[in-house]
Write an enzyme that holds these catalytic residues in place. Sequence first.
Site, PDB file in Angstrom:
ATOM      1  CG  HIS A 460      -1.822   1.137   1.364  1.00 49.80           C
ATOM      2  ND1 HIS A 460      -2.403   1.493   2.557  1.00 49.80           N
ATOM      3  CD2 HIS A 460      -2.244   2.048   0.458  1.00 49.80           C
ATOM      4  CE1 HIS A 460      -3.141   2.579   2.374  1.00 49.80           C
ATOM      5  NE2 HIS A 460      -3.057   2.936   1.120  1.00 49.80           N
ATOM      6  CG  LEU A 471       5.652  -0.164   1.017  1.00 52.19           C
ATOM      7  CD1 LEU A 471       4.471  -0.055   0.046  1.00 52.19           C
ATOM      8  CD2 LEU A 471       6.839  -0.786   0.299  1.00 52.19           C
ATOM      9  CD  GLU A 472      -1.089  -0.138   5.932  1.00 50.01           C
ATOM     10  OE1 GLU A 472      -1.704   0.489   5.045  1.00 50.01           O
ATOM     11  OE2 GLU A 472      -1.563  -0.337   7.060  1.00 50.01           O
ATOM     12  CB  ILE A 473       4.475  -4.576   3.405  1.00 44.50           C
ATOM     13  CG1 ILE A 473       5.300  -3.794   2.370  1.00 44.50           C
ATOM     14  CG2 ILE A 473       4.444  -6.062   3.056  1.00 44.50           C
ATOM     15  CD1 ILE A 473       6.719  -4.269   2.216  1.00 44.50           C
ATOM     16  CB  THR A 509      -2.592   3.546   6.918  1.00 49.65           C
ATOM     17  OG1 THR A 509      -2.747   2.690   5.793  1.00 49.65           O
ATOM     18  CG2 THR A 509      -1.175   3.488   7.419  1.00 49.65           C
TER      19      THR A 509
END
Lengths: 725, 478
Positions: A460, A471-473, A509
């Site tokens: 994301h 960066l949201e993994i 998030t």
Amino acid sequence: THTFYEVKGDVAVVRINDPNSKVNTLSIQMQKEMAEVMDEVWANDAVKSAVLISSKPGCFIAGADINMIQSCNSADEVTTLSQEGQKMFERIEKSPKPIVAAINGSCLGGGLEFAIACQYRIATKSKKTVLGTPEVMLGLLPGAGGTQRLPKMVGLPSAFDMMLTGRNIRADKAKKMGLVNQLVDPLGPGLKSPEERTIDYLEEVAIEYARGIVNKKIPIRKEKGRMEKIQDYVMSFEFVRNQIYKTVHSKVMKQSKGLYPAPLKIIECVKTGVEQGPVAGYLSESQNFGQLARTSESGALIGLYHGQVACKKNHYGVPQREVKTLAILGAGLMGAGVAQVTVDKGVHTVLKDTTVSGLARGEQQVYKGLNDKTKKRNITSFQRDSILSGLTGQLDYSGFEKVDMVIEAVFEDIHIKHAVLKEVEAVVSPHCIFASNTSALPIKDIAAASKRPDKVIGMHYFSPVDKMQLLEIITTDQTSKDTTASAVAVGLKQGKVIIVVGDGPGFYTTRCLAPMLAEAVRVLQEGVDPKKLDALTTSFGFPVGAATLADEVGIDVAAHVAEDLGKAFGSRFGGGNVEVLKTMVDLGFKGRKSGKGCYIYQPGLKTKEVNPDIGDVLEQFRMTPNPAVSSDSDVQYRLVSRFVNEAVLCLQEGILKNPLEGDIGAVFGLGFPPCLGGPFRFVDSFGADKLVEKMRRFEAVYGNQFTPCQLLLDHAKDSSKKFHK
Amino acid sequence: MSSMLLSTMRGCSVSPSWAVRLGNSSLSESYCLTLLSVQTKSKKTLARPGVKNVVLVEGVRTPFLLSGTTYADLMPHDLARAALQGLLQRTGLPKDAVDYIIYGTVIQEVKTTSILRHNINQRTLGAGFSDKIPAHTVTMACISSNQAMTSGVGLIAAGQCDSIVAGGVEFMSDVPIRHSRKMRKTMLSLSRAKTLGQRLGLIGSIRMAHLSPELPAVAEFSTAETMGHSADRLAAAFGVSRVEQDEFAVRSHTLAKKAQDAGLLQDVISFKVPGRDIVSKDNGIRVSSMEQMGKLKAAFIKPHGTVTAANSSFLTDGASAVLIMSEEKALAMGYKPKAYLRDFVYVSQDPKDQLLLGPTYGTPKVLERAGLTMSDIDVFEFHEAFAGQIMANLKAMDSDWFGQTYLGKKSKVGTPPMEKFNLWGGSLSLGHPFGATGCRLVTTVAHRLQKEGGQYGLLAACAAGGQGHAMVIEAYPQ
């Protein structure tokens, strides 16, 4: 040993090298050894001058040791630390033997203060060589003479700019500013590797200069130019200086909303030094440094710094295969953004879209992003062109058998996601990873269509991709560790700060943002003007107001997410009426991208006006505010407490692995006030009990949207429980 | 039909050439054998079956002059014409006996190169060649005339031509200075404007910024670094001191002076400059003392750099030309060739940090191709762009670390012995007209082989873009 010296002819070469770290910091040990070495240098009659140089290739001195400051127990203790530093650098400044600082790599904070105390500075023109005073970003000020020496060296305006923004200055700019005296070119390979040889060369040149200074062949101060003389003359008037202090002060207040004490203290220290002389100035600097170090803002910012460092590491090991070719599906804003941050790292990037016009727009976005860098002289036009040669734009899946990872950034619709997943799996090789850049759809739902769910993961990104650091993994139960390691490796290469979270609607998030936006809609429905709503949120510390944020995210996206998450989480995600957003979308008010949302956006205009038609929409859904929970402060806490409660719930449910990643995600992805350090640090410093108390009051009016989660209640009950130790 | 006929004829012409070549190779072996007792040199010829022997028949050049001196009022093609005419005179070549002309240049004069045919006519017809001879210009920075010659070698080896004139020219007394892009755009629009109103509008749009000109710079396109700056960094990377550079520069000038005085520079032709005197000598040779050399300030990296005006090659005007032929054609026309042009290589590396290391990369590669070792070579001619560049190349070739890390060798390449190296001066002292230097190097190797009685010569040169060239030349049996 951290410091030692050798004598070359009549020049002492003092080398700094912290044996326990990749970077040099001014730790207690370092300072002690430095003092001893300098005493020897001064006592040695054979030595006429000295060169100060680091043995580490990419680092001169990266700054003071933060842990040293944090381990102090009182402001006085920190003040003493600062005064010791001041004394040390005063001795350097008054050294009877000229000292040349030979700078290669980062020269920041205390390192810069050290360098500007020396008689002469030579820096390599390498990209790694940066000078700056980043203390302000940690809620501190340059506490070892920086606030006193910098204004004298580069003038008031530049000194304020450096200390208040904390930005890095490249060597060539530093030369122009007068921060360094001389530049040395980095060398290519010779009889040694480029890095080693460049340091040797820097040392050779610095020794030459040190001798030149002793022989009076090289002037320490260069003749001032006409412009500088004029500037000095202008600055000699007190009212001019006062005007500068005033302007800078109001600028800081406007930008920081008075939430950050450090910039104001920096102005104070500089002013004291210039107007009342060095004794008062140095005293003010050390005392303010001590006070700042004990503020919660500094604690929060330092916490974020540590968090950021932790989130720039791959905790999942080295992936089996390096991603050499990355394909991106969808050349929209997101897709092209991801392409831009990938291709400039030397990864072959394939950008695929379904239409020629879509692809052309995306490729143009990448070109523009890089071209803007050429205009700013970050890269040359040649570099831009050679970077762009690594980008392939196409409309079909040809060549996908060579792709190591696919990131899809297509429309947020589970059916479309399933379709492209199947298309991709039909053409790629077995090792290829499929990553989805969805902002809310659960990854396991997307992976349901996959033949190899272990290779499916969520990545994301946040818009604009080249500016937003997070960066949201997202991993599912089935995602393999190697897939995660590979996604993290790609993200790190792209320069991202990475949090790895569990799967679920909205992940972390989006899930935190949704209730806050729902509350924002309710606030609007209760008759608060979008501008007022923005003012309330920004004065709490959010860099972007809630109404503006909704416009930036896109009202349609917000509506979509609100509806999806509303279905998943029920009434807890209620508050504002989703129909408000839907009606806006129907009217074409999709936010900034459509030119109208809560505000009207006109190209070329910086100021934005509230969309006049939005009043009618809100009138349609008007709600009566309850005066008991509608004061400005209450509105702020209604917005923030829902955000924070959802974040704590994510930790409670295991979506988040730890509070640290939660804080980093909230600050770097959603703009949670950095001065509060993130939702978890906010709970720690604000007090869980106080927050729960407020929430209970809101709960009485609005119901379960404000019911504190169990983990928050646990912390409220036991004040010794903290998220951050 | 006619082309078929032609190819059959070509096919026929191959067989006599075989005979000649075989006969010749046995001849040269016997030559070696006979000399064995005298010279203790027993070296095989580099002739290879299936590869045509290409020979250098003659090479000439105009005197190389500091730019802005006697040639100042000429045009580049005037110099080129002088070199070509000189070649015709010296060889007595019939005007239509040349199959093709290839000419090298770096900074192209817009007047003569914008339209190719025109350009070539200016040079070749003006020099008295037949208008039936096709010609083209090549450019490859400082190795442009090397490229001109090797293109010719390629045409001969492929059986397409038998007789080629190659050469190069550079004229730094006058370089094209362009209008700015903005101004060019306005002027081009102006030529398309139809009404007076449009014209006036365009003229009215001209601002001060339009008037600033664009100057050509000796700088890399990819890095925007000037060559002198790069040379200084290269010298520093290899730890070449200022003294070493100055010493090498003094050596170059001293040797050039000696060679000039001894009349060894036979390739120089006299040239009557229109409106001026006859020029017959290079004018850049200046033997200075080390003390004088040491007084100069750094020219590029100021003030601590080591490359100065005196230890760099200077801006030069000059032109050169060579006649190369297939061996059988040369013999058939009654020429006595000077040398064989044997194996050659072009190399390319990082244009930033290894811009001028072409010789280091090219030398081992061409030696390997030719099956020779460093010790087999009797004559070395390296292009001297900067004294620092030559010293850096010598140090790179002498470094095991560099050989292993960058050349993929087990150990160092080894350095040419100085007693065989650039004995008649070099670009530092004789001058360096970018497009013309390659032919000077080839001709000098040939002349030195004849004079010194060696068998193999090696030339190497660096060029902008991180490129390089090296060639092995074999003496023609005397």
